[in-house]
Design a protein around this motif. Structure first.
Motif, PDB file in Angstrom:
ATOM      1  N   PRO A 340      -3.089   1.442  11.824  1.00 18.17           N
ATOM      2  CA  PRO A 340      -4.002   2.586  11.695  1.00 18.17           C
ATOM      3  C   PRO A 340      -3.239   3.904  11.558  1.00 18.17           C
ATOM      4  CG  PRO A 340      -4.673   1.128  13.497  1.00 18.17           C
ATOM      5  CD  PRO A 340      -3.332   0.647  13.045  1.00 18.17           C
ATOM      6  N   HIS A 341      -3.787   4.776  10.739  1.00 17.85           N
ATOM      7  CA  HIS A 341      -3.272   6.140  10.566  1.00 17.85           C
ATOM      8  C   HIS A 341      -1.893   6.193   9.889  1.00 17.85           C
ATOM      9  CE1 HIS A 341      -6.572   6.929  13.242  1.00 17.85           C
ATOM     10  NE2 HIS A 341      -5.971   6.336  14.265  1.00 17.85           N
ATOM     11  N   ARG A 342      -1.444   5.050   9.305  1.00 12.92           N
ATOM     12  CA  ARG A 342      -0.159   5.056   8.594  1.00 12.92           C
ATOM     13  C   ARG A 342      -0.334   4.370   7.239  1.00 12.92           C
ATOM     14  NH1 ARG A 342       4.792   3.032  12.103  1.00 12.92           N
ATOM     15  NH2 ARG A 342       5.811   3.736  10.181  1.00 12.92           N
ATOM     16  N   PRO A 343      -1.013   5.018   6.290  1.00  9.06           N
ATOM     17  CA  PRO A 343      -1.261   4.380   4.993  1.00  9.06           C
ATOM     18  C   PRO A 343       0.035   4.142   4.218  1.00  9.06           C
ATOM     19  CG  PRO A 343      -1.932   6.684   4.946  1.00  9.06           C
ATOM     20  CD  PRO A 343      -1.599   6.366   6.367  1.00  9.06           C
ATOM     21  N   VAL A 344       0.112   2.968   3.600  1.00  7.78           N
ATOM     22  CA  VAL A 344       1.260   2.624   2.749  1.00  7.78           C
ATOM     23  C   VAL A 344       0.928   2.947   1.295  1.00  7.78           C
ATOM     24  CG1 VAL A 344       2.783   0.760   1.987  1.00  7.78           C
ATOM     25  CG2 VAL A 344       1.961   0.814   4.354  1.00  7.78           C
ATOM     26  N   LEU A 345      -0.271   2.588   0.865  1.00 10.21           N
ATOM     27  CA  LEU A 345      -0.741   2.937  -0.479  1.00 10.21           C
ATOM     28  C   LEU A 345      -1.823   4.000  -0.351  1.00 10.21           C
ATOM     29  CD1 LEU A 345      -0.961  -0.620  -2.123  1.00 10.21           C
ATOM     30  CD2 LEU A 345       0.989   0.958  -2.029  1.00 10.21           C
ATOM     31  N   ARG A 346      -1.726   5.043  -1.193  1.00 14.20           N
ATOM     32  CA  ARG A 346      -2.630   6.197  -1.070  1.00 14.20           C
ATOM     33  C   ARG A 346      -3.307   6.475  -2.414  1.00 14.20           C
ATOM     34  NH1 ARG A 346      -0.319   9.640   3.229  1.00 14.20           N
ATOM     35  NH2 ARG A 346       1.482   8.570   4.125  1.00 14.20           N
ATOM     36  N   GLY A 347      -4.421   5.804  -2.631  1.00 17.99           N
ATOM     37  CA  GLY A 347      -5.149   6.013  -3.886  1.00 17.99           C
ATOM     38  C   GLY A 347      -4.392   5.517  -5.094  1.00 17.99           C
ATOM     39  N   LEU A 348      -3.762   4.351  -5.005  1.00 16.07           N
ATOM     40  CA  LEU A 348      -2.918   3.813  -6.072  1.00 16.07           C
ATOM     41  C   LEU A 348      -3.766   3.342  -7.249  1.00 16.07           C
ATOM     42  CD1 LEU A 348      -0.079   2.922  -7.015  1.00 16.07           C
ATOM     43  CD2 LEU A 348      -0.514   0.729  -5.884  1.00 16.07           C
ATOM     44  N   SER A 349      -3.405   3.766  -8.447  1.00 21.85           N
ATOM     45  CA  SER A 349      -4.103   3.346  -9.670  1.00 21.85           C
ATOM     46  C   SER A 349      -3.065   3.084 -10.761  1.00 21.85           C
ATOM     47  CB  SER A 349      -5.090   4.416 -10.141  1.00 21.85           C
ATOM     48  OG  SER A 349      -6.104   4.648  -9.184  1.00 21.85           O
ATOM     49  N   PHE A 350      -3.172   1.939 -11.434  1.00 23.35           N
ATOM     50  CA  PHE A 350      -2.336   1.639 -12.591  1.00 23.35           C
ATOM     51  C   PHE A 350      -2.916   0.428 -13.312  1.00 23.35           C
ATOM     52  CE2 PHE A 350      -0.385  -0.973  -9.274  1.00 23.35           C
ATOM     53  CZ  PHE A 350      -0.160  -2.182  -9.912  1.00 23.35           C
ATOM     54  N   GLU A 351      -2.389   0.153 -14.530  1.00 18.04           N
ATOM     55  CA  GLU A 351      -2.826  -0.992 -15.319  1.00 18.04           C
ATOM     56  C   GLU A 351      -1.621  -1.767 -15.826  1.00 18.04           C
ATOM     57  OE1 GLU A 351      -5.279   0.310 -18.516  1.00 18.04           O
ATOM     58  OE2 GLU A 351      -6.870   1.123 -17.215  1.00 18.04           O
ATOM     59  N   VAL A 352      -1.811  -3.100 -15.954  1.00 13.27           N
ATOM     60  CA  VAL A 352      -0.806  -3.963 -16.591  1.00 13.27           C
ATOM     61  C   VAL A 352      -1.498  -4.667 -17.752  1.00 13.27           C
ATOM     62  CG1 VAL A 352       0.691  -5.970 -16.327  1.00 13.27           C
ATOM     63  CG2 VAL A 352       0.480  -4.318 -14.456  1.00 13.27           C
ATOM     64  N   PRO A 353      -1.171  -4.327 -19.015  1.00 14.54           N
ATOM     65  CA  PRO A 353      -1.806  -4.979 -20.169  1.00 14.54           C
ATOM     66  C   PRO A 353      -1.382  -6.448 -20.268  1.00 14.54           C
ATOM     67  CG  PRO A 353      -0.760  -2.896 -20.782  1.00 14.54           C
ATOM     68  CD  PRO A 353      -0.268  -3.246 -19.409  1.00 14.54           C
ATOM     69  N   PRO A 354      -2.143  -7.267 -20.983  1.00 10.65           N
ATOM     70  CA  PRO A 354      -1.767  -8.688 -21.155  1.00 10.65           C
ATOM     71  C   PRO A 354      -0.426  -8.830 -21.884  1.00 10.65           C
ATOM     72  CG  PRO A 354      -4.051  -8.300 -21.820  1.00 10.65           C
ATOM     73  CD  PRO A 354      -3.427  -6.953 -21.624  1.00 10.65           C
ATOM     74  N   LYS A 355       0.344  -9.826 -21.482  1.00 11.01           N
ATOM     75  CA  LYS A 355       1.608 -10.190 -22.133  1.00 11.01           C
ATOM     76  C   LYS A 355       2.515  -8.976 -22.338  1.00 11.01           C
ATOM     77  CE  LYS A 355      -0.176 -14.351 -24.322  1.00 11.01           C
ATOM     78  NZ  LYS A 355      -0.326 -15.145 -25.559  1.00 11.01           N
ATOM     79  N   THR A 356       2.632  -8.185 -21.262  1.00  9.21           N
ATOM     80  CA  THR A 356       3.482  -6.997 -21.279  1.00  9.21           C
ATOM     81  C   THR A 356       4.474  -7.076 -20.135  1.00  9.21           C
ATOM     82  OG1 THR A 356       1.644  -5.693 -22.152  1.00  9.21           O
ATOM     83  CG2 THR A 356       3.488  -4.468 -21.238  1.00  9.21           C
ATOM     84  N   LEU A 536       6.695   4.568  -8.522  1.00  6.94           N
ATOM     85  CA  LEU A 536       5.887   4.597  -7.301  1.00  6.94           C
ATOM     86  C   LEU A 536       6.587   5.462  -6.257  1.00  6.94           C
ATOM     87  CD1 LEU A 536       3.358   3.348  -5.874  1.00  6.94           C
ATOM     88  CD2 LEU A 536       4.863   1.500  -5.098  1.00  6.94           C
ATOM     89  N   ASP A 537       5.832   6.393  -5.665  1.00  7.15           N
ATOM     90  CA  ASP A 537       6.413   7.273  -4.644  1.00  7.15           C
ATOM     91  C   ASP A 537       5.357   7.548  -3.583  1.00  7.15           C
ATOM     92  OD1 ASP A 537       8.382   8.936  -3.459  1.00  7.15           O
ATOM     93  OD2 ASP A 537       7.377  10.696  -4.290  1.00  7.15           O
ATOM     94  N   GLU A 538       5.662   7.173  -2.329  1.00  9.79           N
ATOM     95  CA  GLU A 538       4.769   7.381  -1.196  1.00  9.79           C
ATOM     96  C   GLU A 538       3.365   6.828  -1.471  1.00  9.79           C
ATOM     97  OE1 GLU A 538       4.843  11.466  -0.051  1.00  9.79           O
ATOM     98  OE2 GLU A 538       6.896  11.342   0.721  1.00  9.79           O
ATOM     99  N   GLY A 539       3.312   5.635  -2.047  1.00  6.73           N
ATOM    100  CA  GLY A 539       2.038   4.951  -2.225  1.00  6.73           C
ATOM    101  C   GLY A 539       1.237   5.385  -3.428  1.00  6.73           C
ATOM    102  N   ARG A 540       1.800   6.193  -4.328  1.00  9.09           N
ATOM    103  CA  ARG A 540       1.089   6.647  -5.524  1.00  9.09           C
ATOM    104  C   ARG A 540       1.992   6.487  -6.753  1.00  9.09           C
ATOM    105  NH1 ARG A 540       0.066  10.934  -1.811  1.00  9.09           N
ATOM    106  NH2 ARG A 540      -2.124  11.120  -1.202  1.00  9.09           N
ATOM    107  N   ILE A 541       1.364   6.298  -7.905  1.00  4.94           N
ATOM    108  CA  ILE A 541       2.096   6.308  -9.166  1.00  4.94           C
ATOM    109  C   ILE A 541       2.281   7.759  -9.592  1.00  4.94           C
ATOM    110  CG2 ILE A 541       2.052   5.680 -11.620  1.00  4.94           C
ATOM    111  CD1 ILE A 541       2.543   3.314  -9.790  1.00  4.94           C
TER     112      ILE A 541
END
Length: 567
Positions: A340-356, A536-541
């Protein structure tokens, strides 16, 4: 926590008939023995005792046979119960959430499956069976003793009641001591597993004496707990002797005086004394079974503690919603914390396209391994959405999801067994052609040609017969054999020399044509090979693009490359 009747019946599942048969046979043997004093009574008062003596011998022989059969069935039921508990524990332990493995030591879990499950046999097969047969037999002996002489029986009852009070006082202490001893044994096993798993580090650090002292401390704690239990259990036997032998002396004295005074017959006194001898069995059995069951309570608690941990759910609670032409993998505003109170990922958003081929880079502690753990559904996010091929991960069963995602860990565990067994671990039905494909793809052909038995060569404990690079390539081949849509690689070149790294890079390029790759990368060569780089830095892209593009546009990316300067 104590073992109630419902708990015991639950553990008896599948073995109740055998336990019931053992109880019935024991009662039959008891009935045969209870008739014998009455026959002795007739022999003493009979003018022609020959036929009665023959019947007495026959009954004794029948009792011995039936009792022996009952003991075998009790042993058989006990071993069956232990097997059933171990199988249920193994199935349960292999399906716990990953957070449960973080909270419990592996050696302690092993101890619960081995030592504790064996101790439970005392609680169920021996303690329960002895308690039932002892109680019923005691009731029969009491009825016959009351019929013969109720006054002498009251003398016996007073002595037994005194012993029962003593036994009741020590039973609680036995249960507590049993739990302490089982916990100490679990800690000792965990410490031993810790040392043996890292035995090369132990030897190289000259830590044998320190590890011996650590493990010995656990062994001594288990010894002290068992000794406390033995001291308390030792009180039970004198209490039984007080109840039976003490009352035997008193009855012999009072009964002898009554016979001498003409107030009773010698035959009745002889029969009563024989029943008192038979009383030793059920009273001792009943008291000892209560002590035995208390000794099993500690093991019962430790086993049920593990069984009470919810397993990883594999159900798909809602139908999937079709999404046109989605990215293969997508994180949308994902938050996650281990504490609790120690987030590792903070609103992380990204995409991985197929066969990439996508590289995930960041400093230590940025959350890269956590991203992999969430993709594999070892954990679920606190908030946000993770989608694979347009479907929310909670909408897909975990087992189905994991057939589409392969994982190659940085430390590449190789199981004890042959190389063939390791390669087919995730795809046991794979044929020779599929094996040949991944062997070539992972560039293992030369390695297999050097081994005496090829794919059937033993890999050794934890794969220690192989080099680090060879273990890495075997792990990659193992994942590719299942034909995943997404392959996760945690710094795949970390343990490879230059030649092996170049061979693996060729394999990765070829693999990218079959599935998408998401690679945790530190080496410059691994990063350059990617089509897309996520910083990736402090749980965000904080940056996304190709290697050359990020060199021009991202200060953070350039700083990371400086930290991980290498080929």
């Amino acid at each position: 926590m104590s073992a109630g009747p419902r708990d015991i019946l639950r553990l008896l599942r599948g073995h109740r008939r055998w336990v019931a048969l053992a109880v019935l046979l024991t009662l039959a043997a008891t009935a045969l023995s209870l008739v014998q004093p009455l026959l002795v009574r007739r022999v003493i008062g009979s003018a022609s005792p020959g036929p009665v003596i023959a019947l007495l011998i026959g009954l004794f022989a029948a009792q011995v046979i039936v009792q022996g059969l009952a003991q075998y069935i009790v042993a058989r039921a006990g071993e069956g119960i232990v097997l059933g508990i171990r199988l249920r524990l193994v199935r349960h332990l292999l399906r716990l959430p990953m957070a449960a493995y973080d909270r419990h030591r592996v050696g302690d879990l092993l101890s619960r499956t081995g030592t504790d499950s064996t101790t439970l046999r005392l609680l169920i097969a021996e303690g329960l069976t002895d308690a039932l047969t002892g109680a019923i037999t005691l009731a029969g002996v009491v009825a016959l003793m009351l019929w013969l002489d109720w006054l002498l029986f009251l003398v016996v009852l007073a002595m037994v009641a005194l012993a029962a009070v003593i036994v009741a006082v020590v039973l609680r202490g036995i249960g507590v001591a049993s739990l302490d001893a089982q916990r100490a044994a679990g800690a000792m096993t965990a410490d031993l597993e810790r040392a043996l798993t890292a035995i090369r580090t132990v030897r190289a650090s000259r830590a044998e004496d320190r590890e011996t002292d650590r493990i010995a401390a656990g062994a001594r704690s288990a010894y002290e707990g068992s000794l406390r239990m033995a001291r308390l259990d030792a009180v039970v036997t004198p209490a039984i002797q007080l109840a039976v032998k003490g009352s035997f002396i008193v009855v012999l004295l009072i009964g002898g005086l009554r016979v001498a005074g003409g107030k009773g017959s010698l035959a009745d006194l002889a029969a009563f004394l024989l029943y008192m001898i038979y009383l030793v069995g059920p009273v001792g059995m009943l008291f000892q079974s209560l002590s035995t069951m208390q000794q099993g309570v500690g093991a019962y608690r430790r086993v049920t503690e593990v069984m009470a941990i919810p397993t990883e759910r594999d159900a798909a609670p809602r139908p999937a919603s079709p999404v046109p032409a989605p990215p293969l993998l997508e994180f949308r505003d994902v938050w996650f914390r281990y504490e609790p109170h120690r987030p590792v990922l903070r609103g992380l958003s990204f995409e991985v396209p197929p066969k990439t081929h996508v590289a995930l880079v960041g400093h230590s502690g940025a959350g890269k391994s956590t991203v992999f753990a969430l993709i594999e559904r070892f954990y679920d996010p606190d908030s946000g959405r993770i989608l694979l091929d347009g479907r929310d991960l909670p909408a897909v069963g975990r087992s189905e999801h994991r057939t589409r995602v392969g994982l190659v860990e940085q430390h590449t565990p190789v199981m004890y067994g042959t190389l063939r067994e390791n390669l087919t671990y995730a795809a046991p039905e794979a044929g020779p052609e599929e094996l040949a494909r991944v062997v070539e793809l992972a560039h293992l052909t030369e390695l297999l040609s050097r081994l005496p038995h090829g794919l059937d060569t033993d890999a050794g404990e934890h794969g220690m017969a192989l080099s680090g690079g060879e273990r890495q390539r075997i792990a990659i081949a193992r994942s590719l054999l299942a034909r995943p849509e997404l392959l996760l690689l945690d710094e795949p070149t970390a343990h490879l020399d230059a030649a092996s790294e170049e061979a693996l890079r060729r394999s990765i390029r070829e693999t990218a044509g079959e599935c998408a790759l998401l690679v945790i990368a530190h080496r410059m060569s691994t990063i350059r090979a990617a089509d897309l780089v996520l910083v990736l830095d402090e749980g965000r892209i904080v940056a996304t693009g190709g290697h050359d593009e990020l060199l021009d546009t991202s200060d953070r990316y350039r700083a990371l490359l400086g930290e991980h300067a290498g080929p």
